[in-house]
Design a protein around this motif. Structure first.
Motif, PDB file in Angstrom:
ATOM      1  N   ALA A 133       0.839  -1.199   0.000  1.00 43.01           N
ATOM      2  CA  ALA A 133       0.000   0.000   0.000  1.00 43.01           C
ATOM      3  C   ALA A 133       0.874   1.249   0.000  1.00 43.01           C
ATOM      4  N   LEU A 134       0.636   2.149  -0.956  1.00 46.88           N
ATOM      5  CA  LEU A 134       1.338   3.422  -1.055  1.00 46.88           C
ATOM      6  C   LEU A 134       0.310   4.532  -1.257  1.00 46.88           C
ATOM      7  N   THR A 135       0.809   5.738  -1.392  1.00 41.86           N
ATOM      8  CA  THR A 135      -0.059   6.894  -1.623  1.00 41.86           C
ATOM      9  C   THR A 135       0.557   7.750  -2.725  1.00 41.86           C
ATOM     10  N   VAL A 136      -0.286   8.321  -3.550  1.00 41.94           N
ATOM     11  CA  VAL A 136       0.168   9.298  -4.539  1.00 41.94           C
ATOM     12  C   VAL A 136      -0.419  10.657  -4.186  1.00 41.94           C
ATOM     13  N   ASP A 137       0.435  11.657  -4.201  1.00 42.85           N
ATOM     14  CA  ASP A 137      -0.005  13.027  -3.937  1.00 42.85           C
ATOM     15  C   ASP A 137      -0.613  13.589  -5.222  1.00 42.85           C
ATOM     16  N   ILE A 138      -1.941  13.619  -5.264  1.00 43.03           N
ATOM     17  CA  ILE A 138      -2.643  14.145  -6.434  1.00 43.03           C
ATOM     18  C   ILE A 138      -3.142  15.547  -6.103  1.00 43.03           C
TER      19      ILE A 138
END
Length: 366
Positions: free
Chosen positions: A342-347
């Motif tokens: 699980a990761l996150t993208v800064d949108i």
């Protein structure tokens, strides 16, 4: 001023929206890029790819010259076959990814990306100087038309006498369409079965018209560069300038298999690539990311670990027309590269959850 394709007038008549791409004026879309994308997945799309570069190497040492100039072993390719390969600098960085066709024992055609074609031609000339070979840039003479999709075999089969059952993936054969000589190749950049037609630029419009007519009963639509990008992304295919640059080696991109070290003359970048292959610790690797909802990661967006630390950068991303959810490719550290991570993208300032997956995102039905 942008260079027009040999098919520019045809595209204008079809109402295409144009874009400047690597110094060429090329059709971005003709109507709905979503409809064009779906046509390629379910029927077929007709593409103008005349912006690509074609460089011929001819002579008794053409194979040796390419073995030295490129990372692949082109001398092992049989006439009538093709190979995906790369040209690297002395540090192992990728200068371009290429498809090389062996047209005869002593004749090859190297197909380069439009933005890199002049540099590739110059590098090939320089690297071939010590070999008995002639390097000729034919990019301005040739047009390239592609028919891609499940109905492409029926379309091409209706206009050529080529034995398509014998023409396997990554193979080519001289053929004719409406009496016009072409090189017919079973290659493409969409994740679907398909064909690419190399033809003299001054005959391209005739070939386009014949293919359009043949495709009427097979769901063929003219397709632009916009849908070509989402198609190749779904298929996990790298794009030069995004997944491939001089800052990364083929091994970084998960394409180390294209590098062949057993070549008598060696090759440019060999020492650096051997070190990269044998390194105990990898830095970053290319992975797939999938999200939910409708907001897609885009090129350049930051990838964050669970603690908010920036760990990578999105190289390509879009809302997948076929899969219905956001997809992206990114370089991340090996420690967070396992599928399921699980990761996150800064949108645009909002952290959006994504999950690492194995590439490709889409594979055509067997």
């Amino acid at each position: 001023m942008s260079t027009p394709s040999p098919l520019h007038a045809v595209h204008e008549a079809l109402g295409a929206a144009f874009t400047d791409f690597a110094g060429w004026s090329m059709p971005l879309r003709y109507g709905s890029e979503l409809a064009e994308h779906k046509a390629v997945r379910t029927a077929s799309g007709l593409f103008d790819l005349s912006h690509m570069g074609e460089i011929e190497l001819t002579g008794p040492e053409a194979a040796r010259a390419l073995d030295y100039a490129l990372v692949g072993k082109l001398s092992a390719v049989k006439p009538g076959k093709a190979r995906y390969t790369m040209i690297c600098d002395a540090a192992g960085g990728v200068l371009d990814d290429l498809v090389v066709y062996r047209l005869a024992d002593d004749k090859f055609m190297v197909v380069a990306n439009a933005s890199n074609a002049p540099a590739v031609a110059a590098a090939l000339r320089e690297r071939a100087e010590k070999f008995d070979v002639e390097v000729t840039d034919r990019s301005a003479d040739l047009a390239l038309i592609a028919v891609q999709g499940p109905t492409s075999t029926a379309i091409i089969g209706s206009v050529t006498g080529a034995d398509l059952d014998a023409l396997k993936y990554y193979a080519s054969v001289p053929a004719a369409i409406a009496g016009i000589d072409i090189l017919l190749a079973r290659t493409g950049y969409t994740g679907e079965d398909g064909f690419e037609v190399y033809v003299d630029g001054d005959r391209a419009a005739e070939v386009w018209r014949v293919l359009t007519e043949a495709g009427k009963d097979h769901g063929l639509l003219p397709a632009g560069l916009a849908c070509r990008d989402t198609l190749r992304l779904e298929a996990g295919m790298p794009l030069y300038g995004n997944e491939l640059t001089a800052d990364f080696t083929p091994f970084d991109a998960g394409l180390g298999r294209v590098v062949k070290f057993d070549k008598p003359d060696g090759f440019v970048g060999e020492a650096a690539l051997r070190r990269r292959r044998d390194a105990d610790v990898e830095t970053k690797v290319l992975v797939g990311l999938v999200g939910q909802g409708r907001r897609a990661p885009r090129h350049g967006y930051a990838v964050l670990a669970s603690d908010g630390t920036e760990v990578g950068t999105v190289t390509s991303g879009a809302l997948s027309p076929t899969l219905g959810h956001p997809i992206a490719m990114a370089y991340v550290p090996v420690a967070v590269s396992e599928p399921g991570t699980a990761l996150t993208v800064d949108i645009r300032g909002t952290g959006t959850p994504v999950e690492v997956v194995k590439l490709p995102f889409y594979q055509r039905p067997a």
